[in-house]
Design a protein around this motif. Structure first.
Motif, PDB file in Angstrom:
ATOM      1  N   GLN A 156      24.082 -16.101 -22.223  1.00  0.00           N
ATOM      2  CA  GLN A 156      25.430 -15.563 -22.406  1.00  0.00           C
ATOM      3  C   GLN A 156      26.423 -16.725 -22.424  1.00  0.00           C
ATOM      4  OE1 GLN A 156      26.032 -12.715 -19.269  1.00  0.00           O
ATOM      5  NE2 GLN A 156      24.371 -11.387 -19.975  1.00  0.00           N
ATOM      6  N   HIS A 170      29.495  -9.748 -19.042  1.00  0.00           N
ATOM      7  CA  HIS A 170      28.906  -8.403 -19.011  1.00  0.00           C
ATOM      8  C   HIS A 170      29.570  -7.633 -17.868  1.00  0.00           C
ATOM      9  CE1 HIS A 170      25.439 -10.444 -16.497  1.00  0.00           C
ATOM     10  NE2 HIS A 170      26.617 -10.666 -15.994  1.00  0.00           N
ATOM     11  N   THR A 255      16.926  -8.327 -13.238  1.00  0.00           N
ATOM     12  CA  THR A 255      16.014  -7.183 -13.154  1.00  0.00           C
ATOM     13  C   THR A 255      14.571  -7.665 -13.223  1.00  0.00           C
ATOM     14  OG1 THR A 255      16.387  -6.883 -15.528  1.00  0.00           O
ATOM     15  CG2 THR A 255      17.523  -5.354 -14.055  1.00  0.00           C
ATOM     16  N   ALA A 287      17.392  -3.147 -19.980  1.00  0.00           N
ATOM     17  CA  ALA A 287      17.371  -2.459 -18.695  1.00  0.00           C
ATOM     18  C   ALA A 287      16.292  -3.055 -17.796  1.00  0.00           C
ATOM     19  CB  ALA A 287      17.113  -0.967 -18.902  1.00  0.00           C
TER      20      ALA A 287
HETATM   21  N1  PHE Z   1      23.845  -7.403 -18.411  1.00  0.00           N
HETATM   22  C1  PHE Z   1      22.905  -7.447 -19.513  1.00  0.00           C
HETATM   23  C2  PHE Z   1      23.599  -8.049 -20.714  1.00  0.00           C
HETATM   24  O1  PHE Z   1      24.787  -7.964 -20.819  1.00  0.00           O
HETATM   25  C3  PHE Z   1      22.377  -6.102 -19.873  1.00  0.00           C
HETATM   26  C4  PHE Z   1      21.531  -5.509 -18.791  1.00  0.00           C
HETATM   27  C5  PHE Z   1      22.112  -4.759 -17.796  1.00  0.00           C
HETATM   28  C6  PHE Z   1      20.195  -5.723 -18.771  1.00  0.00           C
HETATM   29  C7  PHE Z   1      21.359  -4.221 -16.783  1.00  0.00           C
HETATM   30  C8  PHE Z   1      19.413  -5.202 -17.763  1.00  0.00           C
HETATM   31  C9  PHE Z   1      19.992  -4.458 -16.805  1.00  0.00           C
HETATM   32  O2  PHE Z   1      22.967  -8.631 -21.564  1.00  0.00           O
END
Ligand code: PHE
Length: 344
Positions: A156, A170, A255, A287
């Motif tokens: 990111q 995010h 995760t 996820a």
């Molecule tokens: N936060 C991650 C993103 O912006 C998306 C995500 C959220 C992935 C929660 C897994 C669990 O790329």
């Protein structure tokens, strides 16, 4: 004197009669009944009259005065009435004319999709959590198992404001904040809608600012099957009851395990088309099960609590749903574009 009074009366009444407007009526009043008027003059000259004549002339003068005054009042009333009438006539409105149409606004397609998703999750018992767009590095990264210098930070590309503040990449940062605020006590069941920012070059599928809805559930006995069931409900609701989902292994630092989630193509139902790039599947979100480190950092006992999280890009869902081919359409606000969408 009698004749003079009669004359004055005739004269004055004639002028009242021919007066065209309130001003002319008033001029007559001033001229005949005013202090310097001829009737006052007559009255003033009464001293010269004999004792018998005085009351006769006096009462005649008063009669004349009153007659003129009452004609003036009547004329004024008539003129005023005419004025009102004229005004009413000029202002008549035809209530049977059809009205001019009022342009009503409509939801921006992004707002419509976000609200639809919010409704869906609210219906499943989630609440909506919000947080700052200018965020601490800690909540955006560190608390999500991304310490400084972690290579996965490069996933990111970030707009930093200072070394420790940034534009959130995010809305997981809101999840971190919410968990901390719970002080180790579950359950947590939230969705976090909001704007996020990344240093991308804008093109048809990338925007330096876009919108996410992330979800988080933390409780005792939360399993991967809970995540899968939840996402299945989501996919069917957004893309049709016949849809299926598929989970592919992936990686996110926060995760473990992590998955990418695909939905069976709503255009070709799996046969292969341009929307699914002939694979039959369309990637819709990321996820996974909340990493124990993330739970622990937020003050939860990871032996007791588990969680799942998912991150949905609102533009991606809207683009798929409506067949929008360029993400920049959401932000250039051409009304020919934005008025095409009705909330489902
Ligand atoms: N936060 C991650 C993103 O912006 C998306 C995500 C959220 C992935 C929660 C897994 C669990 O790329």
């Amino acid at each position: 004197m009698k004749e003079r009074l009669q004359e004055l009366k005739e004269e004055a009444l004639g002028k009242v009669e021919s007066a065209q407007n309130l001003k002319e009526v008033n001029d007559v009043r001033v001229a005949y009944l005013g202090k310097k008027g001829p009737i006052t003059e007559v009255l003033r000259g009464m001293g010269k009259l004999s004792a018998e004549e005085r009351p006769v002339i006096g009462s005649l003068a008063n009669e004349v005065r009153e007659e003129i005054a009452s004609q003036i009042a009547a004329k004024q009333a008539r003129l005023e009435e005419e004025e009102v009438e004229r005004q009413l006539a000029s202002e008549t409105i035809d209530v049977t004319l059809p009205g001019r149409p009022v342009k009503t606004g409509n939801h921006h397609p992004l707002t419509a999709v976000i609200e639809e998703m919010e409704d869906l999750f609210l219906g499943m018992g989630y609440s909506i959590a919000e947080g700052p767009e200018v965020e601490k590095d800690y909540y955006n990264f560190e608390a999500l198992n991304l310490p400084k210098g972690h290579p996965a930070r490069d996933m990111q590309d970030t707009f930093y404001i200072t070394e420790d503040t940034l534009l959130r990449t995010h809305t997981s940062s809101v999840q971190a904040r919410t968990m901390v605020a719970c002080e180790g006590e579950g359950p947590v069941k939230i969705i976090c809608p909001g704007k996020v920012y990344r240093r991308d070059n804008d093109d048809a599928t990338h925007s330096h600012q876009f919108t996410q809805i992330e979800g988080l559930v933390v409780d005792k006995d939360i399993r991967m099957s809970d995540l899968k069931g939840t996402l299945e409900v989501f996919a069917k609701k957004m893309f049709g009851e016949e849809r299926e989902i598929r989970l592919r292994p992936s990686f996110f630092p926060f995760t473990e395990p992590s998955v990418e989630v695909d939905v069976s193509c709503f255009k070709c139902s799996g046969k292969g088309c341009n929307v699914c790039k002939t694979t039959g599947w369309i990637e819709i979100l990321g996820a996974g099960m909340v990493h124990p480190n993330v739970l622990e950092m937020a003050g939860f006992d990871s032996k007791e609590y588990q969680g799942f999280a998912f991150g949905i890009g609102a533009e991606r869902i809207a683009m798929l749903r409506y067949g929008i081919e360029d993400i920049r359409e959401f932000y250039t606000n051409d009304v020919r574009f934005t008025t095409q969408f009705k909330r489902a």
